[in-house]
Design a protein around this motif. Structure first.
Motif, PDB file in Angstrom:
ATOM      1  N   LYS A  94     -30.280  -6.491  64.759  1.00  0.00           N
ATOM      2  CA  LYS A  94     -31.621  -7.048  64.841  1.00  0.00           C
ATOM      3  C   LYS A  94     -31.840  -5.831  64.734  1.00  0.00           C
ATOM      4  O   LYS A  94     -31.888  -4.652  65.328  1.00  0.00           O
ATOM      5  N   VAL A 114     -34.324  -9.190  62.142  1.00  0.00           N
ATOM      6  CA  VAL A 114     -32.898  -9.443  61.801  1.00  0.00           C
ATOM      7  C   VAL A 114     -32.542 -10.402  60.987  1.00  0.00           C
ATOM      8  O   VAL A 114     -33.596 -10.750  59.974  1.00  0.00           O
ATOM      9  N   ALA A 130     -38.679 -12.422  63.793  1.00  0.00           N
ATOM     10  CA  ALA A 130     -37.487 -12.342  65.023  1.00  0.00           C
ATOM     11  C   ALA A 130     -37.753 -12.300  66.392  1.00  0.00           C
ATOM     12  O   ALA A 130     -37.624 -12.433  67.207  1.00  0.00           O
ATOM     13  N   LEU A 133     -37.844 -15.973  68.190  1.00  0.00           N
ATOM     14  CA  LEU A 133     -36.360 -15.725  68.088  1.00  0.00           C
ATOM     15  C   LEU A 133     -35.930 -15.158  68.392  1.00  0.00           C
ATOM     16  O   LEU A 133     -34.891 -16.006  70.302  1.00  0.00           O
ATOM     17  N   SER A 134     -36.022 -13.682  68.698  1.00  0.00           N
ATOM     18  CA  SER A 134     -35.016 -12.815  69.743  1.00  0.00           C
ATOM     19  C   SER A 134     -35.586 -13.313  71.647  1.00  0.00           C
ATOM     20  O   SER A 134     -34.938 -13.310  72.450  1.00  0.00           O
ATOM     21  N   ARG A 137     -33.629 -16.846  73.081  1.00  0.00           N
ATOM     22  CA  ARG A 137     -32.946 -16.513  72.512  1.00  0.00           C
ATOM     23  C   ARG A 137     -32.024 -15.490  74.343  1.00  0.00           C
ATOM     24  O   ARG A 137     -31.427 -15.905  75.004  1.00  0.00           O
ATOM     25  N   THR A 138     -33.743 -14.993  74.324  1.00  0.00           N
ATOM     26  CA  THR A 138     -33.509 -14.593  76.150  1.00  0.00           C
ATOM     27  C   THR A 138     -33.726 -15.366  77.081  1.00  0.00           C
ATOM     28  O   THR A 138     -32.856 -15.450  77.874  1.00  0.00           O
ATOM     29  N   PRO A 352     -26.965  -8.179  70.690  1.00  0.00           N
ATOM     30  CA  PRO A 352     -27.337  -8.903  69.339  1.00  0.00           C
ATOM     31  C   PRO A 352     -26.405 -10.177  68.808  1.00  0.00           C
ATOM     32  O   PRO A 352     -27.140 -10.758  68.308  1.00  0.00           O
ATOM     33  N   ASP A 355     -29.290 -12.855  69.717  1.00  0.00           N
ATOM     34  CA  ASP A 355     -29.671 -13.037  67.528  1.00  0.00           C
ATOM     35  C   ASP A 355     -29.169 -13.519  66.914  1.00  0.00           C
ATOM     36  O   ASP A 355     -29.922 -14.186  65.958  1.00  0.00           O
ATOM     37  N   GLY A 359     -30.267 -16.873  65.530  1.00  0.00           N
ATOM     38  CA  GLY A 359     -30.565 -15.963  64.205  1.00  0.00           C
ATOM     39  C   GLY A 359     -29.556 -17.789  62.976  1.00  0.00           C
ATOM     40  O   GLY A 359     -30.609 -18.061  61.950  1.00  0.00           O
TER      41      GLY A 359
END
Length: 384
Positions: A94, A114, A130, A133-134, A137-138, A352, A355, A359
């Motif tokens: 990332k 990413v 991303a 995406l980030s 996932r967080t 990461p 990610d 991803g």
């Protein structure tokens, strides 16, 4: 003859079509990721493979004309490489630039991408937008951890810091807490744009929620909450301090951002959980190398929950085994919540690996759906 090297470019619309906002799927991807992390089937940067990433900050002054300077908090670039094994078997990173002044331009504070790469050849497989995406996932990480750490009958959820991260966390929490009746919101004020925006988002998407409370203080937001989700990004000078006595028996507290707490000994009365203990140790050693920390913790006022736990271990107030690892809980090596009344404090710093895994799953879905733009690196390299 050379094999073709094509890669897939996915913009944000492509990512949405590929399911980047699919909370249920993302939670399970995070479970797979932490399981592999616990089995050590991964690599991160640094000599001990526990680096969050490599960060480049701008100086406050320079003798070079026109050199970019730190003109506010959070002006930086960050590269976060990783490898994740198991069903993913993918390498990548990332990468993002960040500047708090971006809001004046109508841009997110951080702009993220990413890259996924073939493990054997190093060739790119995908480059993707991303930010979502980030954030997903967080947000999925505490929701996944909550399946082990929170009381199943939780009814009151508190969102401290009503920005994008907690909005994505909310989407994920609502997948695992079907009985949520009350949601508390703590922003910079009761009438802040983000707080009101979160209220509207809840009303539009979760009509089963009976009460939405815009809180005047951090204390009000914490009291009586079964699950507290902190995702603040304020500077230390603007942070409010948390107090242990605000949390009810049985509360589960997730920190993904800035958790200012001065009475470290209070944590001894809680169950402490982390996503990556070594990462917080590295943060601590970096502070020490920069002269911001001594062995008694006198020089640095930390605002990352996991560092509080490391400090307690380093000062021999608890054994390292006193801090649980989410990965060990996922893999059945450690118990999660052991009683209805214990207060659980869980630090989610992010890696990461998450990610890459999310991803990768979005990339696979994009291939299945024919989403994205296929780009060519070369027919054959010009110089051999």
């Amino acid at each position: 003859m050379y094999p073709e090297i094509d890669f897939l470019y996915l913009n944000e619309e492509d990512m949405i079509r590929a399911g980047v906002l699919d909370a249920k799927r993302c939670i399970e991807t995070m479970r797979d990721t932490l399981s592999l992390f616990g089995k050590k089937d991964f690599l991160l940067g640094g000599p001990k493979s526990n680096e969050h990433g490599l960060q480049m900050n701008f100086p406050q002054k320079s003798d070079i004309e026109g050199f970019p300077l730190e003109d506010g908090p959070d002006r930086r670039f960050m590269a976060m490489p990783a490898y994740l094994g198991g069903r993913f078997h993918i390498a990548g990173q990332k990468y993002y630039g960040s500047n708090s002044h971006n809001s004046n331009l109508g841009l997110p504070r951080s702009i993220l991408m990413v890259t996924l790469s073939d493990v054997e050849t190093g060739a790119p497989k995908a480059i993707m937008s991303a930010n979502l995406l980030s954030a997903m996932r967080t947000g999925a990480m505490p929701a996944m951890a909550a399946t082990y750490l929170a009381n199943k009958d939780s009814k009151v959820l508190s969102l401290i810091g009503p920005g994008v991260i907690n909005k994505c966390a909310l989407i994920c929490y609502m997948e695992v807490f079907p009985n949520i009746e009350t949601i508390k919101i703590r922003g910079s004020s009761r009438t802040s744009k983000t707080a009101l925006g979160m209220k509207e988002f809840i009303e539009e998407n979760y009509p089963q929620v009976k009460e939405i409370v815009l809180c005047d203080s951090l204390r009000e937001a914490c009291q009586d909450a079964d699950v507290v989700s902190e995702a603040m990004s304020a500077t230390k000078e603007k942070l409010e301090e948390f107090k242990l006595e605000w949390f009810k028996k049985g509360a589960t507290v997730f920190s993904m951002g800035s958790f200012l707490y001065r009475k470290y000994d209070d944590f001894l009365n809680t169950t402490m959980v982390v996503d990556n203990y070594g990462m917080y140790e590295k943060y601590m050693s970096n502070f020490k190398a920069r002269g911001e920390y001594d062995e008694f913790g006198n020089k640095r006022e930390w605002v990352i929950m996991g560092i509080h736990f490391v400090h307690l271990v380093n000062t021999n107030q608890i054994l390292r085994e006193g801090v649980k690892n989410i990965c060990d809980i996922v893999n059945g090596k450690e118990k999660g919540r052991t009683s209805k009344d214990e207060i659980v404090m869980c630090s989610i710093g992010g890696m990461p690996l998450e990610d890459l895994s999310w991803g990768y799953d979005c990339y696979e879905k994009a291939l299945e759906l024919g989403v994205g733009q296929k780009l060519k690196l070369w027919d054959e390299p010009y110089m051999k």
